[in-house]
Design a protein around this motif. Structure first.
Motif, PDB file in Angstrom:
ATOM      1  N   GLY A  36      42.486  29.721 -59.779  1.00 15.46           N
ATOM      2  CA  GLY A  36      42.301  28.940 -58.695  1.00 15.46           C
ATOM      3  C   GLY A  36      42.667  27.604 -58.771  1.00 15.46           C
ATOM      4  O   GLY A  36      43.494  26.736 -58.591  1.00 15.46           O
TER       5      GLY A  36
ATOM      6  N   TYR B 246      40.377  27.184 -50.324  1.00 14.58           N
ATOM      7  CA  TYR B 246      40.100  28.013 -51.537  1.00 14.58           C
ATOM      8  C   TYR B 246      39.260  29.074 -51.616  1.00 14.58           C
ATOM      9  O   TYR B 246      39.598  28.746 -53.045  1.00 14.58           O
TER      10      TYR B 246
ATOM     11  N   GLN C  18      41.092  27.097 -44.977  1.00 17.94           N
ATOM     12  CA  GLN C  18      41.447  27.893 -45.631  1.00 17.94           C
ATOM     13  C   GLN C  18      43.133  28.181 -45.943  1.00 17.94           C
ATOM     14  O   GLN C  18      43.412  28.617 -44.569  1.00 17.94           O
ATOM     15  N   SER C  19      43.534  27.616 -47.010  1.00 20.77           N
ATOM     16  CA  SER C  19      45.585  28.048 -47.465  1.00 20.77           C
ATOM     17  C   SER C  19      45.208  29.906 -47.775  1.00 20.77           C
ATOM     18  O   SER C  19      44.128  30.655 -48.323  1.00 20.77           O
ATOM     19  N   ARG C  20      46.274  29.676 -47.797  1.00 14.63           N
ATOM     20  CA  ARG C  20      46.985  31.325 -48.471  1.00 14.63           C
ATOM     21  C   ARG C  20      46.765  31.319 -49.661  1.00 14.63           C
ATOM     22  O   ARG C  20      46.820  32.225 -50.056  1.00 14.63           O
ATOM     23  N   HIS C  21      46.781  30.324 -50.649  1.00 13.60           N
ATOM     24  CA  HIS C  21      46.919  29.918 -51.668  1.00 13.60           C
ATOM     25  C   HIS C  21      47.271  28.699 -52.194  1.00 13.60           C
ATOM     26  O   HIS C  21      46.734  27.723 -51.556  1.00 13.60           O
ATOM     27  N   GLU C  22      46.612  28.233 -53.300  1.00 12.12           N
ATOM     28  CA  GLU C  22      45.548  26.549 -54.281  1.00 12.12           C
ATOM     29  C   GLU C  22      46.375  25.854 -54.104  1.00 12.12           C
ATOM     30  O   GLU C  22      46.439  25.108 -53.850  1.00 12.12           O
TER      31      GLU C  22
END
Length: 586
Positions: free
Chosen positions: A76, A23, A45-49
């Protein structure tokens, strides 16, 4: 002009890395910019680390390669930790690259400045380093990758944002203090010596009733494990991470072990006089033979794991596949079939029990039934992921593994929220294979509904679009409710256990996917037929009965007494007791 960030990505690609999960943030702006110039790596790209770290862990589990995740400085980097601990405790090679504030600001309490080397020192204790010069880039990337792969561990590189923008130094100068690392194949001697193998064979040959416990370290050694089991007339129980080691269709495979395990696994461990442990650190000693009951041989690639769970007379440090192959010629074939026949009879009766328990009516749906019906229809090349919680009970007992399947859970950490990121990473690694994520509503609300956004964004790129999410919607953090009842004698505590209502199937449709809501048992079979042939990712929302208990293979009298006390104080105690009696009767 190529920068340090450009060089790092190119070097990772040279190590065989194909994608990096992460991210963005200003602490890694140099690296994100380098992705725009790189043609060999995909940035996922993830939605959250945390999801990025779970995906890197799953990538390692499902491919055997190192997973790589990327996060910015401060928050992050902190968000990565849970997923990295999942990788650490399941012995998976994962490299974390995290940004940091510029070198000139360090020590000045600058915004988002966190002592990241100290923060990551436990989870990445084999290797965590701060990059302070361009000359370090080559050997830090090389060592992070090599150590992660060699130690099956988490490693970490902390890169200040100003270092990312420095001119690259691909070949450090040949002078004092410079490191000259490289990328190359490493050969291992993965088989113990002849004396050690003979000592282990002596222990196994003395046994009349041999039990085998296989874990994740035995994955890839299925043929050798089956050959040893046949030679010894042994039964094979599987730790949850080793579910895919052997097919559950084999009559001597007793299935899972432990609180989530089967009655045949429990009985085999109670009756055996010899135990062979292969690639496992299964933690619950109360489900193994009593100390002194059984001679024990343990095979593990890490000598530190030998004798931790059960006293091993012979510990063999080596690769499971090669060590079992070398051990086989030294083993004597058991001539008395009584032990193997007893195990096979127990397994046959257990399969009838599983079917009978799944058929018990629920209010509205017995949660075992969709797992049982799905298992009968799963394609042989399926990838299965399961979250922590009550869903893991039914995954362990009602889903049968077959040759060719890949399957995993969060084993050592047993964290919630992993199954959906695991499933997406599995699909990205193997887009031609069908993927099934088995989750509870708690895990789905924790990470799953966010990961589903990523599925909706990517599924049209997959040659096989089958991505099925089975959600048990019971409005309860169900496994903890049962633990409170059985372990503490406490009734269900509404404030902690109740989950807010959420329309999982309708949410999937809102994202452009497909969704089915099941609120009657007669809908289950057709829904599972639709699942295995769906041409669009599908969420199956099962309105599950929260009072059907995950009956363990063995319960202590004090636990049963605590359970009865809890039900006497629980508003749903009557329904839970009736469901328990129906399960035991089945």
């Amino acid at each position: 002009m190529a920068t340090v960030a450009d060089f790092m990505l190119a070097r990772l690609a040279s190590w065989g890395v194909a994608r990096i999960y992460g991210y963005p943030g200003d602490g890694i702006n140099g690296l994100i910019g380098a992705f725009g110039r790189n043609r060999d790596l995909d940035f996922i790209q993830s939605r959250h680390e945390e999801e990025a770290a779970f995906m890197a862990c799953a990538h390692a589990k499902f491919t055997g390669q190192a997973g790589v995740c990327l996060a910015t400085s401060g928050p992050g980097a902190i968000h990565l930790l849970n997923g990295l601990y999942d990788a650490k405790m399941d012995h998976q090679p994962v490299v974390a690259i995290v940004g940091q504030q510029s070198r000139s600001s360090l020590g000045g309490d600058f915004q988002q400045e966190v002592d990241l080397v100290s923060l990551f020192k436990d989870v990445a204790h084999d290797f965590v380093q701060l990059m302070t010069s361009a000359e370090q880039a080559r050997h830090l990337v090389d060592r992070a990758m090599r150590i992660a792969l060699e130690r099956r561990a988490v490693t970490c590189i902390v890169v200040p944002n100003d270092v990312q923008q420095l001119p690259a130094v691909p070949a450090p100068p040949r002078r004092h203090g410079m490191m000259h690392s490289g990328i190359g194949f490493v050969s291992h001697a993965h088989v113990p010596g002849e004396d050690a193998l003979r000592s282990a064979a002596d222990v196994l040959n003395r046994g009349r009733k041999v039990a085998i416990l296989a874990g994740a370290g035995a994955l890839g050694a299925s043929a050798e494990l089956a050959a040893v089991a046949d030679r010894l007339g042994a039964g094979v129980a599987k730790a949850l991470l080793g579910k895919a080691v052997l097919s559950d269709a084999l009559p001597y495979v007793t299935g899972s072990i432990g609180m989530l395990g089967t009655r045949p696994s429990w009985q085999m461990m109670q009756d055996c006089d010899c135990l062979l442990m292969v690639g496992t650190t299964f933690p619950y000693a109360e489900f193994l033979p009593a100390e002194g009951q059984a001679g024990c041989v343990q095979i593990d690639r890490d000598g530190r794991s030998i004798g931790v769970r059960y006293p091993a007379e012979a510990g063999l440090v080596g690769d499971a596949k090669q060590t079992l192959a070398a051990l086989l010629p030294l083993l004597e074939e058991k001539t008395d079939p009584a032990w193997r026949r007893q195990i096979e009879d127990d397994v046959a009766r257990w399969k009838q029990t599983v079917a009978a328990r799944a058929a018990v009516p629920g209010t509205p749906v017995n949660p075992q039934l969709p797992f049982y019906e799905l298992s009968r229809r799963l394609p042989d090349d399926s990838i299965l992921t399961c979250d922590s919680g009550s869903a893991a009970n039914w995954y362990a007992r009602d889903i049968d593994a077959r040759p060719g399947m890949l399957a995993s859970v969060s084993g050592g950490l047993a964290t919630m929220g992993c199954a959906m990121p695991y499933a997406l990473a599995g699909k990205l690694a193997w887009p031609e294979r069908p993927v099934f994520a088995l989750v509870g509503d708690g895990a789905m609300q924790m990470n799953g509904i966010n990961t589903l956004i990523g599925v909706a964004d990517r599924w049209r790129d997959w040659p096989d679009p089958r991505f099925v999410v089975l959600v048990l919607n019971n409005g309860d953090l169900n496994l903890v409710t049962w633990e409170q009842r059985v372990m503490g004698g406490d009734p269900r505590f509404e404030a902690s256990q109740r989950l807010p209502a959420f329309p999982y199937a309708e949410y999937a449709k809102l994202l452009g996917l497909d969704g089915i809501r099941i609120d009657a048992a007669d809908q289950v079979g057709s829904a599972m037929e639709r699942a295995v042939s769906s041409r669009v990712p599908l969420v199956i929302e099962v309105m599950a009965d929260p009072e059907i208990p995950p009956v363990p293979p063995h319960i202590e009298p004090k636990q049963f007494a605590a359970y009865l006390r809890a039900l006497g104080k629980d508003a749903a105690g009557g329904a839970a007791l009736r469901a328990t009696l129906r399960q035991w009767w089945a």
